[in-house]
Design an enzyme around this catalytic site. Structure first.
Site, PDB file in Angstrom:
ATOM      1  N   TYR A 402       0.857  -1.192   0.000  1.00 19.34           N
ATOM      2  CA  TYR A 402       0.000   0.000   0.000  1.00 19.34           C
ATOM      3  C   TYR A 402       0.890   1.237   0.000  1.00 19.34           C
ATOM      4  O   TYR A 402       1.796   1.372   0.826  1.00 19.34           O
ATOM      5  CB  TYR A 402      -0.900   0.024   1.235  1.00 19.34           C
ATOM      6  CG  TYR A 402      -1.938  -1.062   1.256  1.00 19.34           C
ATOM      7  CD1 TYR A 402      -3.162  -0.913   0.611  1.00 19.34           C
ATOM      8  CD2 TYR A 402      -1.689  -2.269   1.909  1.00 19.34           C
ATOM      9  CE1 TYR A 402      -4.120  -1.924   0.619  1.00 19.34           C
ATOM     10  CE2 TYR A 402      -2.631  -3.282   1.927  1.00 19.34           C
ATOM     11  CZ  TYR A 402      -3.839  -3.100   1.285  1.00 19.34           C
ATOM     12  OH  TYR A 402      -4.776  -4.110   1.293  1.00 19.34           O
ATOM     13  N   SER A 403       0.627   2.146  -0.943  1.00 14.94           N
ATOM     14  CA  SER A 403       1.377   3.399  -0.984  1.00 14.94           C
ATOM     15  C   SER A 403       1.138   4.183   0.300  1.00 14.94           C
ATOM     16  O   SER A 403       0.005   4.270   0.785  1.00 14.94           O
ATOM     17  CB  SER A 403       0.949   4.234  -2.192  1.00 14.94           C
ATOM     18  OG  SER A 403       1.255   3.563  -3.392  1.00 14.94           O
ATOM     19  N   CYS A 584      -0.354   6.757 -10.603  1.00 16.33           N
ATOM     20  CA  CYS A 584      -0.587   5.811  -9.522  1.00 16.33           C
ATOM     21  C   CYS A 584      -2.074   5.481  -9.452  1.00 16.33           C
ATOM     22  O   CYS A 584      -2.925   6.380  -9.510  1.00 16.33           O
ATOM     23  CB  CYS A 584      -0.113   6.378  -8.185  1.00 16.33           C
ATOM     24  SG  CYS A 584      -0.137   5.171  -6.828  1.00 16.33           S
ATOM     25  N   GLU A 624       3.386   3.597 -10.897  1.00 19.51           N
ATOM     26  CA  GLU A 624       3.161   2.578  -9.873  1.00 19.51           C
ATOM     27  C   GLU A 624       1.675   2.238  -9.879  1.00 19.51           C
ATOM     28  O   GLU A 624       0.851   2.970  -9.320  1.00 19.51           O
ATOM     29  CB  GLU A 624       3.583   3.078  -8.486  1.00 19.51           C
ATOM     30  CG  GLU A 624       3.497   2.000  -7.411  1.00 19.51           C
ATOM     31  CD  GLU A 624       4.073   2.471  -6.085  1.00 19.51           C
ATOM     32  OE1 GLU A 624       5.274   2.214  -5.838  1.00 19.51           O
ATOM     33  OE2 GLU A 624       3.330   3.104  -5.323  1.00 19.51           O
ATOM     34  N   TYR A 626      -1.441  -1.054  -9.870  1.00 20.40           N
ATOM     35  CA  TYR A 626      -1.705  -2.354  -9.250  1.00 20.40           C
ATOM     36  C   TYR A 626      -2.985  -2.947  -9.792  1.00 20.40           C
ATOM     37  O   TYR A 626      -3.770  -2.266 -10.432  1.00 20.40           O
ATOM     38  CB  TYR A 626      -1.790  -2.188  -7.724  1.00 20.40           C
ATOM     39  CG  TYR A 626      -2.538  -0.951  -7.274  1.00 20.40           C
ATOM     40  CD1 TYR A 626      -3.928  -0.958  -7.136  1.00 20.40           C
ATOM     41  CD2 TYR A 626      -1.854   0.249  -7.015  1.00 20.40           C
ATOM     42  CE1 TYR A 626      -4.615   0.176  -6.745  1.00 20.40           C
ATOM     43  CE2 TYR A 626      -2.537   1.384  -6.615  1.00 20.40           C
ATOM     44  CZ  TYR A 626      -3.916   1.342  -6.477  1.00 20.40           C
ATOM     45  OH  TYR A 626      -4.585   2.475  -6.096  1.00 20.40           O
TER      46      TYR A 626
END
Length: 626
Positions: A402-403, A584, A624, A626
């Site tokens: 988790y960022s 992101c 980044e 996901y």
């Protein structure tokens, strides 16, 4: 009120309207006194001829039809043979005269009652006028008193009510004649009585949904309470509850503390302090007027303000203690301090829902205490290992990244905490027509369900891709996010514009944030962005893509790539001048963005692949997903 109005006014109107009638009827009655002939009756009406009438006995007569005749009729018949017939008008006048006498007697009889009604109405009107000037708390007290509740019980009850609370109950207690030494403790206990169960009841999802509008207002009023260290939160909540202003108080403070995820014990002790302070202030105001109130308020300010003053001084001197030397040197960035086999155990400080009721899903802001043992830089990620084992093989769950959604100093600026922005992952089953718990996200649901004090196993920090290149303070940053992909940018923006750090003092470039979500209720940290936009209007830009509320230039839904396309020329120009662009969020965002960028490059006559290769070579391209 209506019943008294009816009876009283009926009597008045009856007398007013009937007075002229009474006068006319009285005149008619006097005229009737001079009439010599009574009304006559027809003998034939009873089947008797005038010739036969003298043969009938005086006491009782029987007509030809067999009817028994009253003596009065016979007398009238007998007298009517020698008297002159009286007109019907005279008969009517005499009947009305008798009626008038009855009504006059009735009027005279009701005159004392009418006077009593007038007197009672005047007294009640005076009482009502007095009641209307009473304070709300006094009216409520009188209402409870009407049930025979003792005054101390009444005082405790109105102290517990959200409409009145302690601040309204203290003056009422003194108005009731209760000594201040009794009023203050009773009001404090009464005000605190519903707060304890309220903090626990708010954990119920159904109740939270039912109280949605109230909680939303409470959240707006108490939004500043969650800023700073735990001790600062305690002080700010105590001040919020203690200062008797509209919209503050124990009820609002309790709801705000719950929404902000403050530990229950901390919230209760802070609210209790605030309630006692409010009681002292109101007592001083009631007994000593404005001077007493100001003195009590000064004491509260001294108690709660000490934390802000000392904390602020400490923070100013410590806002560079996690900096490299020089601050932009990335050679000492911490990476993988803790690994899967030996994770760090952090403790949750707070978990707060940060989206509105119409958002597509639930997103939470979670603050975790790492005691300064797990430092990180902006743009890095924490790994989280959810508790339990996998069903398929019984092995522990794997780590999820988790960022980090805070700067290296954390939300409390102590360097001891890190924040995560987590969306609860659920699966809607068409057959069940409900969320399928068997397919929900293991880690996201664990994090969103955490309570203050819960332990979280963590790894990392991980990654260097999303770090800020701070060596050149003139660098422009273009930040593109969908949903919880906003997390690293919150750390960026806090570092550049909110905190008093060397990086913030040196920065002269422009930071441009693009955020794509479904609707306005799904916007994340909007209040923070608006605040930065106001304080740094020439250095911070903000653009939203709301897919369910906005349309693109083709009339379709507005996605993040559509919003970027509106500024395509400016984005390309900035990148050509050395700006860094960050992406992101969900990996599904990238194909649409790259397709848009390639279309713009083609229009500009650029080779998109070569152009992109140049950005990556210069380390201007940061992704980044996901």
């Amino acid at each position: 009120n209506r019943s008294r109005f009816s009876y009283w006014h009926i009597l008045i109107m009856t007398r007013v309207l009937l007075t002229p009638v009474f006068i006319l009827l009285a005149i008619g009655g006097i005229a009737d006194c001079f009439t010599t002939s009574p009304p006559q009756f027809s003998a034939s009406k009873y089947g008797i001829s005038p010739k036969q009438s003298f043969l009938l006995p005086s006491s009782r007569h029987v007509g030809a039809s067999g009817r028994v005749l009253p003596a009065m009729v016979v007398d009238n018949i007998d007298g009517g043979m020698s008297r002159q017939k009286v007109s019907k008008r005279q008969f009517a006048v005499k009947t009305l005269a008798r009626t008038a006498k009855t009504l006059v007697l009735l009027s005279l009889y009701t005159a004392p009652a009418l006077a009593a009604f007038k007197k009672k109405a005047a007294v009640e009107a005076t009482v009502e006028a007095t009641v209307e000037t009473l304070h709300t708390g006094q009216k409520v007290a009188n209402y409870f008193r009407s049930f025979g509740i003792p005054d101390l019980g009444v005082l405790a009850l109105i102290s517990a009510l959200p409409v009145v609370e302690l601040r309204g109950a203290v003056p009422v207690g003194l108005w009731m004649g209760i000594p201040i030494t009794t009023v203050l403790p009773v009001c404090v206990m009464g005000n605190m009585a519903p707060i304890i169960p309220l903090l626990f009841l708010l954990r119920n999802d159904s109740l939270k949904k039912l109280m949605g509008p109230i909680l939303k207002r409470a959240e707006k009023k108490s939004s500043s309470l969650g800023v700073g260290s735990l001790s600062k939160q305690w002080a700010s909540l105590a001040a919020f509850v203690g200062i008797p202003l509209p919209g503050t108080g124990a009820w609002t403070g309790a709801m705000g503390a719950f929404l902000l995820g403050m530990p229950t014990a901390v919230a209760l002790s802070s609210i209790f302090t605030g309630v006692v302070a409010a009681g002292c202030i109101m007592s001083a105001i009631t007994l000593a007027g404005r001077t007493g109130g100001l003195a009590a308020l000064a004491i509260l300010a001294a108690v709660t303000g000490k934390e802000f003053i000392s904390g602020e001084k400490g923070e100013i001197s410590k806002q560079d203690f996690l900096e490299a030397d020089p601050y932009w040197d990335q050679s000492t960035v911490p990476v993988n301090t803790y690994k899967n086999k030996a994770p760090f155990t952090g403790k949750v400080i707070s978990t707060k829902r940060i989206v509105g009721p119409k958002a597509t899903g639930e997103t939470c802001h979670i603050i975790i205490n790492h005691n300064g043992d797990m430092p990180y830089w902006e743009g890095q990620s924490y790994g989280v290992i959810p508790p339990g084992n996998r069903e398929k093989d019984g092995k522990p769950h794997s780590v999820r990244l988790y960022s980090i959604a805070s700067s290296r100093y954390g939300d409390d600026m102590t360097g001891n905490t890190g924040s995560l922005c987590v969306r609860r992952a659920t699966y809607w089953c068409p057959e069940l027509k409900a969320d399928d718990p068997a397919k929900k996200g293991i880690c996201s649901n664990f994090l969103c369900d955490t309570q203050p004090g819960d332990e979280v196993k963590m790894t990392g920090p991980a990654g260097k891709v999303m770090l800020l290149p701070e060596e050149d303070p003139q660098t422009d940053y273009i930040m593109v996010a969908t949903g919880t992909g906003i997390a690293p940018y919150r750390g960026f923006i806090r570092r550049l514009f909110v905190e008093n750090t060397p990086a913030a003092n040196a920065y002269k470039g422009e930071a441009w944030l693009f955020l794509g979500v479904a609707n306005s209720d799904a916007l994340l940290y909007d209040d923070e962005w608006q605040s930065v936009k106001q304080s740094h209007p020439t250095q911070f830009r903000l653009d939203y893509a709301l897919s369910r509320e906005q349309n693109n230039k083709k009339g379709g839904k507005m996605y993040i790539q559509d919003k970027m396309e509106e500024y395509a020329d400016e984005i390309f120009n900035k990148l050509d001048k050395g700006a860094h662009i960050y992406f992101c969020g969900l990996k599904g965002m990238m194909p649409g963005i790259q397709e848009m960028l390639q279309g713009v490059a083609d229009k500009k006559g650029l080779d998109y692949e070569e152009w992109l290769k140049g950005l990556k070579k210069n380390k201007q391209w940061h992704v980044e997903v996901y």
